[in-house]
Design a protein around this motif. Structure first.
Motif, short mmCIF file in Angstrom:
data_model
loop_
_atom_site.label_atom_id
_atom_site.label_comp_id
_atom_site.label_asym_id
_atom_site.label_seq_id
_atom_site.Cartn_x
_atom_site.Cartn_y
_atom_site.Cartn_z
N ARG A 120 0.82 -1.21 0.00
CA ARG A 120 0.00 0.00 0.00
C ARG A 120 0.86 1.26 0.00
NH1 ARG A 120 -4.88 -2.12 3.94
NH2 ARG A 120 -5.80 -3.47 2.34
N ALA A 121 1.99 1.23 0.69
CA ALA A 121 2.90 2.38 0.67
C ALA A 121 3.46 2.58 -0.74
CB ALA A 121 4.03 2.17 1.68
N LEU A 122 3.81 1.49 -1.42
CA LEU A 122 4.30 1.58 -2.79
C LEU A 122 3.22 2.14 -3.71
CD1 LEU A 122 6.47 0.95 -4.95
CD2 LEU A 122 5.40 -1.31 -5.16
N ALA A 123 1.99 1.69 -3.54
CA ALA A 123 0.88 2.21 -4.35
C ALA A 123 0.71 3.71 -4.14
CB ALA A 123 -0.41 1.47 -4.01
N PHE A 124 0.82 4.16 -2.91
CA PHE A 124 0.71 5.58 -2.60
C PHE A 124 1.84 6.36 -3.27
CE2 PHE A 124 1.59 9.23 0.17
CZ PHE A 124 0.35 9.86 0.15
N LEU A 125 3.06 5.83 -3.23
CA LEU A 125 4.20 6.49 -3.87
C LEU A 125 4.05 6.56 -5.39
CD1 LEU A 125 7.20 5.13 -1.78
CD2 LEU A 125 6.32 7.47 -1.84
N ILE A 126 3.54 5.50 -5.99
CA ILE A 126 3.35 5.50 -7.43
C ILE A 126 2.33 6.55 -7.85
CG2 ILE A 126 2.44 4.14 -9.38
CD1 ILE A 126 3.77 1.68 -8.07
N VAL A 127 1.21 6.62 -7.13
CA VAL A 127 0.21 7.64 -7.45
C VAL A 127 0.77 9.04 -7.19
CG1 VAL A 127 -2.05 8.56 -6.79
CG2 VAL A 127 -1.76 6.12 -7.15
N GLY A 128 1.53 9.18 -6.10
CA GLY A 128 2.15 10.47 -5.81
C GLY A 128 3.13 10.88 -6.90
N ALA A 129 3.90 9.94 -7.38
CA ALA A 129 4.85 10.24 -8.46
C ALA A 129 4.12 10.61 -9.74
CB ALA A 129 5.77 9.05 -8.70
N GLY A 130 2.99 9.99 -9.98
CA GLY A 130 2.20 10.33 -11.17
C GLY A 130 1.55 11.69 -11.05
N LEU A 161 -1.13 1.66 -13.69
CA LEU A 161 -0.16 0.76 -13.08
C LEU A 161 -0.69 0.18 -11.76
CD1 LEU A 161 2.62 -0.57 -13.04
CD2 LEU A 161 3.50 1.51 -11.96
N ILE A 162 -1.28 1.02 -10.93
CA ILE A 162 -1.84 0.55 -9.66
C ILE A 162 -3.00 -0.42 -9.90
CG2 ILE A 162 -3.09 1.27 -7.58
CD1 ILE A 162 -0.06 1.80 -7.58
N ILE A 163 -3.85 -0.12 -10.85
CA ILE A 163 -4.98 -1.01 -11.15
C ILE A 163 -4.47 -2.37 -11.62
CG2 ILE A 163 -6.91 -1.38 -12.75
CD1 ILE A 163 -7.41 1.70 -12.51
N LEU A 164 -3.45 -2.38 -12.48
CA LEU A 164 -2.88 -3.64 -12.95
C LEU A 164 -2.24 -4.43 -11.82
CD1 LEU A 164 -1.31 -2.57 -16.37
CD2 LEU A 164 -3.33 -3.99 -15.99
N LEU A 165 -1.45 -3.74 -10.98
CA LEU A 165 -0.84 -4.42 -9.84
C LEU A 165 -1.90 -4.99 -8.91
CD1 LEU A 165 2.13 -2.04 -8.91
CD2 LEU A 165 2.28 -4.37 -9.80
N TRP A 166 -2.94 -4.23 -8.66
CA TRP A 166 -4.01 -4.68 -7.76
C TRP A 166 -4.72 -5.90 -8.35
CZ3 TRP A 166 -3.67 -1.02 -3.88
CH2 TRP A 166 -4.41 -1.29 -2.74
N ALA A 167 -4.94 -5.90 -9.67
CA ALA A 167 -5.63 -7.02 -10.32
C ALA A 167 -4.79 -8.29 -10.31
CB ALA A 167 -5.99 -6.65 -11.76
N VAL A 168 -3.48 -8.16 -10.47
CA VAL A 168 -2.61 -9.33 -10.51
C VAL A 168 -2.35 -9.87 -9.11
CG1 VAL A 168 -0.27 -10.12 -11.06
CG2 VAL A 168 -1.52 -8.71 -12.69
N ILE A 169 -2.04 -8.99 -8.17
CA ILE A 169 -1.64 -9.43 -6.83
C ILE A 169 -2.84 -9.65 -5.90
CG2 ILE A 169 -0.31 -8.76 -4.79
CD1 ILE A 169 1.62 -7.33 -6.68
N LYS A 170 -3.92 -8.91 -6.11
CA LYS A 170 -5.11 -8.99 -5.26
C LYS A 170 -4.74 -8.87 -3.77
CE LYS A 170 -7.65 -11.99 -8.45
NZ LYS A 170 -6.79 -11.90 -9.55
N PRO A 171 -4.15 -7.74 -3.39
CA PRO A 171 -3.65 -7.60 -2.02
C PRO A 171 -4.78 -7.53 -0.99
CG PRO A 171 -3.55 -5.50 -3.13
CD PRO A 171 -3.98 -6.50 -4.15
N SER A 172 -4.71 -8.40 -0.02
CA SER A 172 -5.65 -8.36 1.10
C SER A 172 -5.00 -9.08 2.28
CB SER A 172 -6.98 -9.01 0.74
OG SER A 172 -6.81 -10.39 0.49
#
Length: 162
Positions: A22-32, A56-67
């Motif tokens: 989730r921290a990485l996802a936040f950084l990616i959106v922040g960088a964008g 990128l976040i949507i793709l990562l979320w779809a592949v990894i399905k983090p929970s």
């Protein structure tokens, strides 16, 4: 498990890995989004960076399905909990003595693992729901295998050899 540890809960979970994802996802959106704040331009690249970070976040979320998922045992029960259960109860609770086998296989190149527990009931052998173990590294997967194999051995059943 060792004698005397029957009441001690053994837990294998992915809370730390989920936090870092989730921290990485936040950084990616922040960088964008950062170019929108620092560049005074209506360039298509500025909006492309923002859109690209969301894609990128949507793709990562779809592949990894983090929970969040935890595989636990107190010696008498196998407890599987997830963040999808708001009632405060365990997602899946099985008597350890009923487990006859388990299946654990990788999905998406090992980014996601699926666990199914087979248990003996009066109606015959039944399969549990599929339990998705996202963000479980090799050591966590090995820990889940070891935990479940120890339960099989304690109940005089054949452990799963990988």
């Amino acid at each position: 498990m060792q004698p005397g540890n029957a009441n001690r809960i053994q837990s294998i979970h992915n809370l730390k890995a989920l936090f870092w994802f989730r921290a990485l996802a936040f950084l990616i959106v922040g960088a964008g989004a950062a170019p929108m704040f620092f560049v005074k331009s209506d360039s298509v690249y500025v909006y492309g960076a923002l859109l690209g970070s969301f894609v990128l976040i949507i793709l990562l979320w779809a592949v990894i399905k983090p929970s969040y998922t935890a595989v636990e045992s107190d010696g008498q029960r196998i407890l599987i909990s997830t963040d999808k259960d708001d009632s405060g109860k365990f997602y899946l609770e099985l008597p350890a003595s009923q487990m006859v086998s388990f299946e654990l296989w990788p999905v998406s190149g090992g980014l996601l693992w699926v666990l199914v527990i087979l248990r003996q009931t009066p109606q015959g052998v039944m399969r549990s729901k599929r339990i998705h173990l996202s963000l479980y590294g090799a050591s966590k997967v090995k820990g889940v295998r070891t935990l479940l194999n120890n339960i099989l051995i304690e109940n005089q059943r054949q452990p799963i050899i990988v």
